[in-house]
Design an enzyme around this catalytic site. Structure first.
Site, mmCIF file in Angstrom:
data_model
loop_
_atom_site.group_PDB
_atom_site.id
_atom_site.type_symbol
_atom_site.label_atom_id
_atom_site.label_comp_id
_atom_site.label_asym_id
_atom_site.label_seq_id
_atom_site.Cartn_x
_atom_site.Cartn_y
_atom_site.Cartn_z
ATOM 1 N N TYR A 184 39.266 -24.800 -14.218
ATOM 2 C CA TYR A 184 39.695 -25.896 -13.808
ATOM 3 C C TYR A 184 38.700 -27.119 -14.519
ATOM 4 C CZ TYR A 184 41.085 -30.342 -11.741
ATOM 5 O OH TYR A 184 41.474 -31.549 -11.494
ATOM 6 N N HIS A 223 41.784 -42.744 -17.173
ATOM 7 C CA HIS A 223 41.410 -43.021 -15.571
ATOM 8 C C HIS A 223 41.050 -44.415 -15.555
ATOM 9 C CE1 HIS A 223 42.432 -38.942 -15.126
ATOM 10 N NE2 HIS A 223 42.222 -39.109 -13.584
ATOM 11 N N PHE A 266 34.589 -33.960 -3.510
ATOM 12 C CA PHE A 266 34.875 -35.445 -3.467
ATOM 13 C C PHE A 266 35.697 -36.109 -2.654
ATOM 14 C CE2 PHE A 266 37.808 -32.489 -5.771
ATOM 15 C CZ PHE A 266 39.017 -32.648 -4.890
#
Length: 511
Positions: free
Chosen positions: A54, A84, A331
Site C-alpha cells: 500500500y 492533497h 496517523f
C-alpha cells in the site's frame, strides 16, 4: 538561536520549547542516519521482490486496490502530494510550522518510514535557514494524518510548488525561494510522498503551541490570583499545607505552596490578621483546588504531546530487518484530540476563575475598594468595561471549548469513517489561550490598581516585584484614559511569561 540535540524517539519537551522559540536542528546522530538508510534500502528490496505494498505501488485510500506499474511510481507520489494540497484559510503561524517541520524530521529519523536521507536533509536545510513553507491552517480532520497541511509543506519543500516565507518575511513562490537558498526541487521516490503527508505533525505542533501558551498563562494567573487576594484583603489560611495534604491531590498541593510563597510576609495581610471575616469567595480561597486540577491536567497533556512528538505516525511502516511493510493507523490523532480538548477546558477554567476575581475587585460592596477601582467614580468609569471585556472573552472561550474529539465526520468514501478532528481542536485551543491571556492581563491591571489603594502598606516581596513590572509598563489610573493599549501591553507580558521568573514557574517542570 539555540541548537537542539535531537535524539529520535527521545526528544524532550524542553528541546521542543527551544524549537518553538526559534531554535534549529544542526543534524542527527549517526545511528539515526543508518536507520534511515536501512529503511530506504528495504523499500528498494520490497519493490524488487514484486510484492504489492500500500502506498508504494498502489493507489491510496479507497483506491488501494489499484496496482501502479513501476514506470509511474514517481508520478504516483507527486500526484498524491499535489492532489492533497487542498488547504484553505490563513497560513499557520511560523512557530507552528517550525515545530511541524521539526516533528516530521524526528518521526522520519526513526527509520520506519522508508524515505531517503535526502528528504530529511531538505527539511533540515529549510528549518535552519528559517524558510517556512506557507501552510493554510484549515483542511485536516486529524486522521490519515494531517493530509492537506502536510501536503502543502511537502509541495513547497520538496517539489517547489506553493509558497515559502523566507527569514526576512518575504513570501515567494516556492521554486524561487529554493533557488535563493541554493536548492532544487526533489523528485519523490516510492512511498516518500505518502510518508511526508501521513502523520500527526501539524496537529501535534498546534497542540504543543497551545500547551506552551497555556503553561505561561497558568503561571501568570497564579501571580494575578495572589495579587487579587492581597488587594481584596483576603485570607491566606486556605493555603495552609495541612488542608491540601488532607486531600492529597499533587497539583493542589503545589499550587497552595506557590500561593503561600507569593503572599508570604505581606504588610497588607498583617494589617487585617484579626479581622472577623470568616471565609472568602471561592474564586479566592479555592485557587489551589481549581488551579491544582488544571496543573495536573496540563502535565497529562504535556506527557501525551511529548510522546506524540517522538512518534512514527505515517503508514505503512517499514521494518528493514524483515523487509515488511505493515499497514496500521498510527496517523489517527485521537491522543492529540483528547489532549487538546483537555487543554481547552483548562484554559476555560483559568480565565473563568480570573474573571470572577476581577468582578469582586470592581464591586465596592464586595471589595471595600472604590467603585470600579478609580477615584471620582461616576465621572470616571475605571475598570467597568474592562471587566465586561473579560466576561466576553470567558463566554467566547466556553463556546470554543466544545470538545472537538466527539465531532467525527466520515471522509474518503467512508474508508476513513472515524476521524479525530485533532487539527482544528488544537488550533482553536490556541485562540482559547490568547483569550485567557487577555483576561489574566485585565486582572493583573485591576489587582495592581487595588494594591495601590492600600499604600503605604506593601504586599509581599514577590508581589511587589510583579506590581512593579506592571507599573513599569502601565501607570496607575487616576482618571479615565484610552484603555485598550494597556491591556495589549500586559497581555504581551503574560504571553511571554515575563512576569514569572523561570525558577518560580511550576507548569513546565516536566522537560
Amino acid at each position: 538561536m539555540n541548537a537542539l540535540k535531537i535524539t529520535p524517539g527521545r526528544t524532550s519537551l524542553g528541546q521542543l520549547r527551544l524549537l518553538w522559540a526559534g531554535g534549529h536542528i544542526p543534524g542527527l546522530p549517526d545511528d539515526a542516519w543508518r536507520a534511515i538508510d536501512d529503511s530506504a534500502a528495504a523499500i528498494t528490496r520490497i519493490l524488487q521482490s514484486g510484492r504489492t505494498v500500500y502506498g508504494v505501488n498502489t493507489g491510496f485510500g479507497l483506491l488501494a486496490q489499484s496496482r501502479i506499474d513501476g514506470d509511474h511510481l514517481a508520478d504516483l507520489q507527486n500526484n498524491l502530494v499535489l492532489s492533497h494540497c487542498c488547504g484553505v484559510g490563513e497560513p499557520l503561524d511560523g512557530a507552528v510550522v517550525r515545530l511541524a517541520m521539526g516533528l516530521k524530521i524526528i518521526g522520519l529519523a526513526r527509520g520506519l518510514s522508508g524515505v531517503r536521507p535526502l528528504l530529511i536533509k531538505r527539511l533540515l536545510a529549510l528549518l535552519n535557514a528559517e524558510a517556512m513553507p506557507v501552510i493554510p491552517a484549515q483542511g485536516s480532520v486529524g486522521a490519515s494524518g494531517d493530509l492537506a497541511p502536510l501536503a502543502h509543506l511537502t509541495a513547497a519543500s520538496m517539489l517547489g510548488v506553493g509558497e515559502i516565507m523566507l527569514k526576512d518575511g518575504t513570501r515567494l513562490p516556492a521554486e524561487d525561494a529554493l533557488k535563493i537558498l541554493g536548492l532544487s526541487p526533489i523528485e519523490l521516490g516510492p512511498k516518500e510522498g505518502l510518508a511526508m503527508i501521513n502523520g500527526t505533525q501539524i496537529s501535534t505542533a498546534l497542540g504543543l503551541d497551545a500547551l506552551f501558551r497555556a503553561e505561561r498563562v497558568f503561571d501568570t494567573a497564579l501571580v494575578a490570583g495572589a495579587m487579587s487576594v492581597d488587594a481584596l484583603k483576603g485570607s491566606d489560611v486556605p493555603f495552609d499545607p495541612r488542608i491540601h495534604e488532607g486531600r492529597g491531590q499533587p497539583g493542589q498541593i503545589r499550587v497552595a505552596a506557590r500561593m503561600r510563597a507569593l503572599l508570604e510576609k505581606s504588610d497588607i495581610r498583617a494589617s487585617h490578621a484579626d479581622c472577623d471575616k470568616v471565609q472568602d469567595p471561592y474564586s479566592l480561597r479555592c485557587q489551589p483546588q481549581v488551579m491544582g486540577a488544571c496543573l495536573d491536567m496540563l502535565e497529562f497533556c504535556a506527557r501525551i504531546l511529548e510522546t506524540e512528538a517522538n512518534a512514527v505516525t505515517d503508514n505503512p511502516l517499514i521494518f528493514a530487518d524483515s523487509d515488511e511493510a505493515l499497514s496500521g493507523g498510527n496517523f489517527h490523532a485521537e491522543p492529540v484530540a483528547l489532549a487538546s480538548d483537555a487543554l481547552a477546558n483548562i484554559l476555560c477554567e483559568i480565565a473563568s476563575i480570573s474573571e470572577r476575581r476581577l468582578a469582586i475587585l470592581v464591586d465596592p460592596k464586595m471589595s471595600g475598594l472604590p467603585a470600579f477601582l478609580v477615584n471620582n467614580s461616576g465621572l470616571n468609569s475605571g475598570f467597568m468595561i474592562a471587566q465586561v471585556t473579560a466576561a466576553a472573552l470567558v463566554a467566547e472561550n466556553r463556546m470554543l471549548a466544545h470538545p472537538a474529539s466527539v465531532d467525527s465526520i466520515p471522509t474518503s468514501a467512508n474508508q476513513e469513517d472515524h476521524v479525530s478532528m485533532a487539527t482544528h481542536g488544537a488550533r482553536r485551543t490556541i485562540a482559547l489561550a490568547k483569550n485567557a491571556a487577555s483576561v489574566i492581563a485585565i486582572e493583573l491591571l485591576a489587582a495592581a490598581q487595588g494594591l495601590d489603594f492600600h499604600a503605604p502598606l506593601k504586599p509581599s516581596l514577590p508581589l511587589q516585584a510583579a506590581h512593579a513590572a506592571v507599573r513599569a509598563q502601565i501607570p496607575a489610573y487616576d482618571k479615565d484614559r484610552y484603555f485598550a493599549p494597556d491591556i495589549d501591553k500586559i497581555r504581551a507580558m503574560v504571553e511571554s511569561g515575563g512576569l514569572v521568573p523561570a525558577d518560580q514557574a511550576i507548569a513546565n517542570r516536566s522537560t
